[in-house]
Motif scaffolding. Structure first.
Motif, PDB file in Angstrom:
ATOM      1  N   HIS A 139       0.820  -1.220   0.000  1.00 17.97           N
ATOM      2  CA  HIS A 139       0.000   0.000   0.000  1.00 17.97           C
ATOM      3  C   HIS A 139       0.852   1.268   0.000  1.00 17.97           C
ATOM      4  O   HIS A 139       1.876   1.356   0.674  1.00 17.97           O
ATOM      5  N   ARG A 140       0.393   2.244  -0.745  1.00 18.11           N
ATOM      6  CA  ARG A 140       0.911   3.604  -0.670  1.00 18.11           C
ATOM      7  C   ARG A 140      -0.210   4.544  -1.106  1.00 18.11           C
ATOM      8  O   ARG A 140      -1.078   4.159  -1.910  1.00 18.11           O
ATOM      9  N   SER A 141      -0.228   5.757  -0.547  1.00 16.03           N
ATOM     10  CA  SER A 141      -1.251   6.731  -0.928  1.00 16.03           C
ATOM     11  C   SER A 141      -0.902   7.338  -2.276  1.00 16.03           C
ATOM     12  O   SER A 141       0.256   7.675  -2.545  1.00 16.03           O
ATOM     13  N   ILE A 142      -1.909   7.488  -3.125  1.00 13.39           N
ATOM     14  CA  ILE A 142      -1.744   8.043  -4.462  1.00 13.39           C
ATOM     15  C   ILE A 142      -2.462   9.396  -4.522  1.00 13.39           C
ATOM     16  O   ILE A 142      -3.648   9.503  -4.184  1.00 13.39           O
ATOM     17  N   ARG A 143      -1.749  10.420  -4.960  1.00 13.54           N
ATOM     18  CA  ARG A 143      -2.340  11.757  -5.051  1.00 13.54           C
ATOM     19  C   ARG A 143      -2.272  12.337  -6.462  1.00 13.54           C
ATOM     20  O   ARG A 143      -2.521  13.513  -6.667  1.00 13.54           O
TER      21      ARG A 143
END
Length: 246
Positions: free
Chosen positions: A11-15
């Motif tokens: 998981h990683r946040s995508i912006r």
């Protein structure tokens, strides 16, 4: 390790999102996964508002603190603590609802909403979608409530921006496992070293991604938690019927 675990651990946040539509069929599958998560007493006190309208997303982005990625995402999901549904059940059966007046409802509703969002996140990332959770919707909660016409006994918990990633962000390190996993009892004695080690790791990570002003985990976290950063939550909870006095 199977593919589901690999996906979760990756998981990683995508912006940053592509201008590519996420189909209604995909969103429905994400929400079915979300709705399938456990919840207290089968009360199912979570609802999700699906927002695609560009104007509405733009308004939410501004209310959340000018978070442009809300506007850029193809879909925005708002997770709502929903004791209005259970209130209606009480009306039907002649058992007037009281739980919304207790802090227990806020704990239960928040926890169940988090579980529901977790299910949506896992499902979305398994399909190659990018996501970023948005707690900033609690920055101006009354305006969110009015914008989306939330009834009494409901409250906006958090949002989830969803779209196809324009790029994969760097995976953020997590604290040492021994600060998260405690065998048999809570082990306070491991925390000082774990925090020191993590601060060093985060200092390197933040420099590499150009955010060295945040310094490290201890500095970044304490600079936020030294104040109540969303002070409108408590009064608007009361306005929605969550008195938290029982």
């Amino acid at each position: 390790m199977n593919d589901i675990i690999k996906s979760i651990q990756n998981h990683r946040s995508i912006r940053s999102f592509l201008d590519t539509e996420v189909s209604e069929e995909v969103i429905d599958e994400l929400l079915k996964a979300s709705q399938s998560m456990p919840n207290s007493i089968n009360g199912q006190q979570t609802s999700v508002i699906v927002i695609r309208d560009k104007k509405t997303k733009s308004q939410i982005a501004k209310l959340a603190g000018d978070q442009k990625w809300i506007e850029d995402a193809n879909v925005f999901l708002l997770f709502v603590m929903d004791f209005y549904k259970t209130y209606k059940a009480g009306e039907k059966t002649g058992n007037p609802q009281v739980i919304h007046e207790s802090i227990e409802s806020t704990l239960v509703g928040s926890f169940d909403g988090g579980l529901a969002m977790g299910g949506a996140i896992i499902a979305a990332e398994s399909l190659g979608l990018g996501i970023v959770p948005i707690g900033g919707i609690r920055r101006s909660p009354s305006k969110i409530i009015n914008l989306l016409e939330l009834p009494e006994y409901t409250y906006p918990l958090a949002g989830l921006a969803i779209g196809y990633p324009a790029d994969n962000s760097r995976k953020k390190p997590r604290m040492p496992l021994n600060s998260f996993k405690h065998n048999e009892k809570y082990h306070t004695e491991v925390l000082d070293k774990a925090i020191d080690d993590y601060d060093k790791e985060m200092e390197t990570y933040l420099k590499e991604i150009g955010r060295e002003k945040e310094v490290n985990w201890s500095t970044a976290t304490s600079s936020v938690y030294k104040s109540v950063y969303f002070p409108k939550v408590y009064p608007t909870l009361k306005d929605q019927g969550f008195n938290n006095d029982k």
